[in-house]
Design an enzyme around this catalytic site. Structure first.
Site, PDB file in Angstrom:
ATOM      1  N   LYS A 115     -14.781   6.214  12.159  1.00 54.58           N
ATOM      2  CA  LYS A 115     -13.835   7.131  11.491  1.00 54.58           C
ATOM      3  C   LYS A 115     -14.175   8.540  11.946  1.00 54.58           C
ATOM      4  O   LYS A 115     -15.315   8.842  12.276  1.00 54.58           O
ATOM      5  CB  LYS A 115     -14.002   7.043   9.972  1.00 54.58           C
ATOM      6  CG  LYS A 115     -12.794   7.546   9.195  1.00 54.58           C
ATOM      7  CD  LYS A 115     -11.714   6.485   9.165  1.00 54.58           C
ATOM      8  CE  LYS A 115     -10.560   6.824   8.282  1.00 54.58           C
ATOM      9  NZ  LYS A 115      -9.689   5.660   8.071  1.00 54.58           N
ATOM     10  N   GLY A 230       3.096   5.342  -5.916  1.00 56.04           N
ATOM     11  CA  GLY A 230       3.011   6.064  -4.644  1.00 56.04           C
ATOM     12  C   GLY A 230       4.019   5.532  -3.651  1.00 56.04           C
ATOM     13  O   GLY A 230       3.688   4.773  -2.744  1.00 56.04           O
ATOM     14  N   ASN A 233       4.803   5.135   2.673  1.00 57.00           N
ATOM     15  CA  ASN A 233       4.877   4.078   3.689  1.00 57.00           C
ATOM     16  C   ASN A 233       4.371   2.728   3.174  1.00 57.00           C
ATOM     17  O   ASN A 233       5.082   1.718   3.242  1.00 57.00           O
ATOM     18  CB  ASN A 233       4.084   4.521   4.936  1.00 57.00           C
ATOM     19  CG  ASN A 233       3.977   3.403   5.955  1.00 57.00           C
ATOM     20  OD1 ASN A 233       3.130   2.529   5.865  1.00 57.00           O
ATOM     21  ND2 ASN A 233       4.883   3.399   6.927  1.00 57.00           N
ATOM     22  N   ALA A 234       3.157   2.703   2.642  1.00 55.86           N
ATOM     23  CA  ALA A 234       2.571   1.417   2.231  1.00 55.86           C
ATOM     24  C   ALA A 234       3.385   0.776   1.101  1.00 55.86           C
ATOM     25  O   ALA A 234       3.705  -0.413   1.155  1.00 55.86           O
ATOM     26  CB  ALA A 234       1.119   1.634   1.801  1.00 55.86           C
TER      27      ALA A 234
HETATM   28  P1  NAD Z   1       2.368   8.214   2.310  1.00 52.76           P
HETATM   29  O1  NAD Z   1       2.046   9.648   2.484  1.00 52.76           O
HETATM   30  O2  NAD Z   1       3.440   7.615   3.131  1.00 52.76           O
HETATM   31  O3  NAD Z   1       2.713   7.921   0.784  1.00 52.76           O
HETATM   32  C1  NAD Z   1       1.939   8.351  -0.276  1.00 52.76           C
HETATM   33  C2  NAD Z   1       2.814   8.411  -1.498  1.00 52.76           C
HETATM   34  O4  NAD Z   1       2.000   8.682  -2.631  1.00 52.76           O
HETATM   35  C3  NAD Z   1       3.884   9.516  -1.453  1.00 52.76           C
HETATM   36  O5  NAD Z   1       5.108   9.008  -1.908  1.00 52.76           O
HETATM   37  C4  NAD Z   1       3.351  10.548  -2.435  1.00 52.76           C
HETATM   38  O6  NAD Z   1       4.380  11.288  -3.068  1.00 52.76           O
HETATM   39  C5  NAD Z   1       2.657   9.654  -3.422  1.00 52.76           C
HETATM   40  N1  NAD Z   1       1.699  10.340  -4.283  1.00 52.76           N
HETATM   41  C6  NAD Z   1       0.872  11.373  -3.979  1.00 52.76           C
HETATM   42  N2  NAD Z   1       0.187  11.740  -5.091  1.00 52.76           N
HETATM   43  C7  NAD Z   1       0.574  10.916  -6.075  1.00 52.76           C
HETATM   44  C8  NAD Z   1       0.241  10.795  -7.438  1.00 52.76           C
HETATM   45  N3  NAD Z   1      -0.663  11.588  -7.993  1.00 52.76           N
HETATM   46  N4  NAD Z   1       0.841   9.821  -8.172  1.00 52.76           N
HETATM   47  C9  NAD Z   1       1.757   8.994  -7.614  1.00 52.76           C
HETATM   48  N5  NAD Z   1       2.119   9.077  -6.332  1.00 52.76           N
HETATM   49  C10 NAD Z   1       1.529  10.012  -5.565  1.00 52.76           C
HETATM   50  O7  NAD Z   1       0.970   7.446   2.503  1.00 52.76           O
HETATM   51  P2  NAD Z   1       0.719   5.932   2.870  1.00 52.76           P
HETATM   52  O8  NAD Z   1       0.544   5.828   4.334  1.00 52.76           O
HETATM   53  O9  NAD Z   1       1.715   5.072   2.188  1.00 52.76           O
HETATM   54  O10 NAD Z   1      -0.720   5.727   2.229  1.00 52.76           O
HETATM   55  C11 NAD Z   1      -0.894   5.507   0.849  1.00 52.76           C
HETATM   56  C12 NAD Z   1      -2.253   4.907   0.599  1.00 52.76           C
HETATM   57  O11 NAD Z   1      -2.388   3.730   1.373  1.00 52.76           O
HETATM   58  C13 NAD Z   1      -3.429   5.797   0.992  1.00 52.76           C
HETATM   59  O12 NAD Z   1      -4.511   5.532   0.116  1.00 52.76           O
HETATM   60  C14 NAD Z   1      -3.792   5.303   2.372  1.00 52.76           C
HETATM   61  O13 NAD Z   1      -5.153   5.563   2.698  1.00 52.76           O
HETATM   62  C15 NAD Z   1      -3.558   3.821   2.177  1.00 52.76           C
HETATM   63  N6  NAD Z   1      -3.355   3.137   3.443  1.00 52.76           N
HETATM   64  C16 NAD Z   1      -2.246   3.334   4.189  1.00 52.76           C
HETATM   65  C17 NAD Z   1      -2.113   2.701   5.394  1.00 52.76           C
HETATM   66  C18 NAD Z   1      -0.886   2.873   6.245  1.00 52.76           C
HETATM   67  O14 NAD Z   1      -0.833   2.264   7.307  1.00 52.76           O
HETATM   68  N7  NAD Z   1       0.107   3.607   5.810  1.00 52.76           N
HETATM   69  C19 NAD Z   1      -3.143   1.846   5.863  1.00 52.76           C
HETATM   70  C20 NAD Z   1      -4.262   1.640   5.075  1.00 52.76           C
HETATM   71  C21 NAD Z   1      -4.367   2.298   3.860  1.00 52.76           C
END
Ligand code: NAD
Length: 428
Positions: A115, A230, A233-234
Site C-alpha cells: 500500500k 454509503g 461505487n461499492a
Molecule cells: P465512493 O466514494 O464511490 O462512495 C462512498 C459513499 O459513501 C458516497 O456515496 C459518500 O457520500 C458516502 N459517505 C461518505 N460519508 C458518509 C457517511 N458519514 N455516512 C454515509 N455515507 C457516507 O467509495 P467506494 O469506492 O464505494 O468505497 C466505499 C468503501 O468501500 C470504502 O471503505 C472503500 O475503502 C471500500 N472499498 C471500495 C472498493 C472499490 O473498488 N470501490 C474496494 C475495496 C474497498
C-alpha cells in the site's frame, strides 16, 4: 512528532491485534508471528514538485511492502491527508499493506500485500491537473526501483484513478526503456490495458459473498431486504446485483443523509436521482432517517459501504439483520464483534466481502502479462470462482475452530501465507 491520535488509535496496532488472534488459534511460533507482523519494507520519500506559481513544494509519500511470500506485492496508492497527520499515514499504509496480504490470501490469488500514498488531499487543496501530474510522475520515479510487474503492482485508492495509474505506468515504462508495460499497475482505463468488470468488481464480489452466506443460512434471497450505507461505487453495484438475485433495497445513505422506504427502492432509479440531485436524500416515496436508524433497520442484509468505524458496540446491540456484508474497509469496531457474534448475525468480513476489487486487479495483471483480453463474463466468472471458494474456505475455518467469520478469514489467510513462507524457507 507522534500525534495523540496515533497513540490512541493506531491502525497498525489494530492490524497486529487481528494477526495475533489468528496466530494464537493456529499456535504459530513467535518468530513466525513477528515475521508476519512487520512489513518487509516501508519506503518514506520526499517528493519535490514545482507548483504552477513556480515555487517548490515538498510532499511526503510512502510505499509499504508487507509480504510477498505468495507473489508480488499488490495494493493501492492513495492521495489523502488523514487527521493524524503524516506519522499516522505511515502507520495507516503499513496496516493497509498487511490487510492486502491477508485479502489476497483469503481469495487465493498469488499476490502479496502493499500500500502507498502521498500525504495530500487534492480535492481540498484544489491542485491543478498539471501539478497533480508532476506530483504523480515524480512519485512514480521515486518508487520505480521497488515496483514492477513481478515485484510490486500498485492500483488506485482514495482520490487516485485511471489517470494517475496511466501516468505511473508511462513514467515507469519510459524509465525502463519499455513504453508498453501495462502489468506494472492495475486500475488502468480499458484503452490502456484495464480489465472489463473493474467498475462493478467490488459490488459484484460482495453480492457473490451474500449469495453464499444466504445459502449457508438458508435465507431466501427472493424478497430479502437490503440496507446500503454509503451509496457510492461499492454500494450501488452491491445493490444492483443483489436486486438481480431477487433481493430488495429498502434503505440507503450517503454523506448528506439516510433514507428508507420499506416497500423497496429501485437501485437504478436511486442512482439516476443521486446523479441529478447530488444525494439520495429526498428520493420520492422515501423517508429521511438518522444514521443509527438506518443501520438498525430491520432487514436481512446490511451492507456498510461508506467509512470505517460505523458499527459501534451500541449500534451492534440494536442490529436487526441476519447478514452484515462489509463492503467498506473496517466498518465494524472490534468491541462490536462479540456482540454481533452472540446475536448470531453472520459478518462477511471486509477482507472477503470487498475482495472483488483486488480479484479483478489480479485478473487485469494476468491479462496484461499474457497480452490477451477476456470478455466481461469471462472475467466475472473467474472472480466468482475465487470469491466463492474464499467464502467456503472461510466458513469451513469458522466451523472448525468455532470462531466468527472475521477471525476465520484471518486464520485462513495466515495459514496460506505461513505455508508459502515454510515452503520457501529462509535464505540468505
Ligand atoms: P465512493 O466514494 O464511490 O462512495 C462512498 C459513499 O459513501 C458516497 O456515496 C459518500 O457520500 C458516502 N459517505 C461518505 N460519508 C458518509 C457517511 N458519514 N455516512 C454515509 N455515507 C457516507 O467509495 P467506494 O469506492 O464505494 O468505497 C466505499 C468503501 O468501500 C470504502 O471503505 C472503500 O475503502 C471500500 N472499498 C471500495 C472498493 C472499490 O473498488 N470501490 C474496494 C475495496 C474497498
Amino acid at each position: 512528532m507522534i500525534s495523540i491520535n496515533l497513540i490512541k488509535n493506531d491502525p497498525f496496532l489494530n492490524a497486529t491485534k487481528q494477526l495475533d488472534d489468528a496466530c494464537q488459534i493456529l499456535k504459530i511460533d513467535k518468530g513466525v508471528r513477528d515475521y508476519l507482523a512487520q512489513p518487509n519494507k516501508v519506503l518514506r520519500i520526499k517528493i519535490p514538485v514545482k507548483m504552477d506559481n513556480g515555487k517548490i513544494r515538498i510532499f511526503t509519500g510512502f510505499r509499504s511492502q508487507h509480504n510477498n511470500d505468495r507473489g508480488p506485492y499488490k495494493g493501492g496508492i492513495r492521495y489523502f491527508d488523514p487527521e493524524g497527520g503524516i506519522e499516522y499515514m505511515e502507520r495507516e499504509v503499513m496496516a493497509l499493506s498487511s490487510w492486502m496480504t491477508w485479502k489476497c490470501a483469503v481469495v487465493d490469488i498469488p499476490l502479496g500485500g502493499g500500500k502507498g500514498g502521498v500525504y495530500i488531499n487534492p480535492k481540498k487543496e484544489k491542485l491543478s491537473e498539471d501539478e497533480l501530474e508532476r506530483l504523480t510522475r515524480r512519485f512514480a520515479f521515486m518508487i520505480s526501483e521497488i515496483i514492477g510487474p513481478q515485484k510490486d503492482i500498485p492500483a488506485p485508492d482514495v482520490y487516485t484513478g485511471g489517470r494517475e495509474m496511466t501516468q505511473i505506468m508511462d513514467t515507469f515504462g519510459k524509465l525502463h526503456g519499455i513504453t508498453n508495460q501495462p502489468g506494472v499497475i492495475t486500475g488502468k482505463p480499458i484503452s490502456m490495458g484495464g480489465s472489463l468488470a473493474r467498475n462493478v468488481a467490488t459490488g459484484l464480489g460482495c453480492a457473490y459473498c451474500v449469495r453464499e452466506a444466504a445459502k449457508v443460512l438458508k435465507l431466501n434471497l427472493k424478497g430479502a431486504k437490503v440496507v446500503l450505507q454509503g451509496f457510492g461505487n461499492a454500494a450501488t453495484f452491491t445493490g444492483e446485483y443483489l436486486e438481480k438475485m431477487g433481493a430488495k433495497v429498502i434503505a440507503a445513505s450517503d454523506s448528506k443523509g439516510s433514507i428508507i422506504n420499506t416497500n423497496g427502492i429501485k437501485t437504478s432509479k436511486l442512482i439516476e436521482y443521486k446523479e441529478k440531485k447530488g444525494s439520495v436524500v429526498g428520493f420520492p416515496g422515501s423517508k429521511k432517517v438518522t444514521t443509527e436508524d438506518l443501520l438498525t433497520t430491520k432487514c436481512d442484509i446490511l451492507v456498510p459501504a461508506a467509512l470505517e468505524n460505523q458499527i459501534t458496540a451500541n449500534i451492534a446491540k440494536n442490529l436487526k439483520c441476519k447478514i452484515i456484508a462489509e463492503a467498506a474497509n473496517g466498518p465494524t469496531l472490534p468491541e462490536a464483534d462479540p456482540i454481533i457474534y452472540k446475536k448470531k448475525i453472520m459478518v462477511i468480513p471486509d477482507i472477503l466481502a470487498n475482495s472483488g476489487g483486488v480479484c479483478i486487479s489480479y485478473l487485469e495483471w494476468v491479462q496484461n502479462n499474457m497480452g490477451y483480453y477476456w470478455s466481461f463474463d469471462e472475467v466475472a466468472k473467474k472472480m466468482e470462482d475465487h470469491i466463492t471458494r474464499g467464502f467456503k474456505d472461510t466458513y469451513a475455518r469458522a466451523k472448525k475452530y468455532n470462531i466468527d467469520m472475521r477471525k476465520a478469514a484471518m486464520v485462513l489467510a495466515v495459514e496460506r501465507v505461513v505455508e508459502a513462507f515454510n515452503q520457501r524457507g529462509l535464505w540468505p
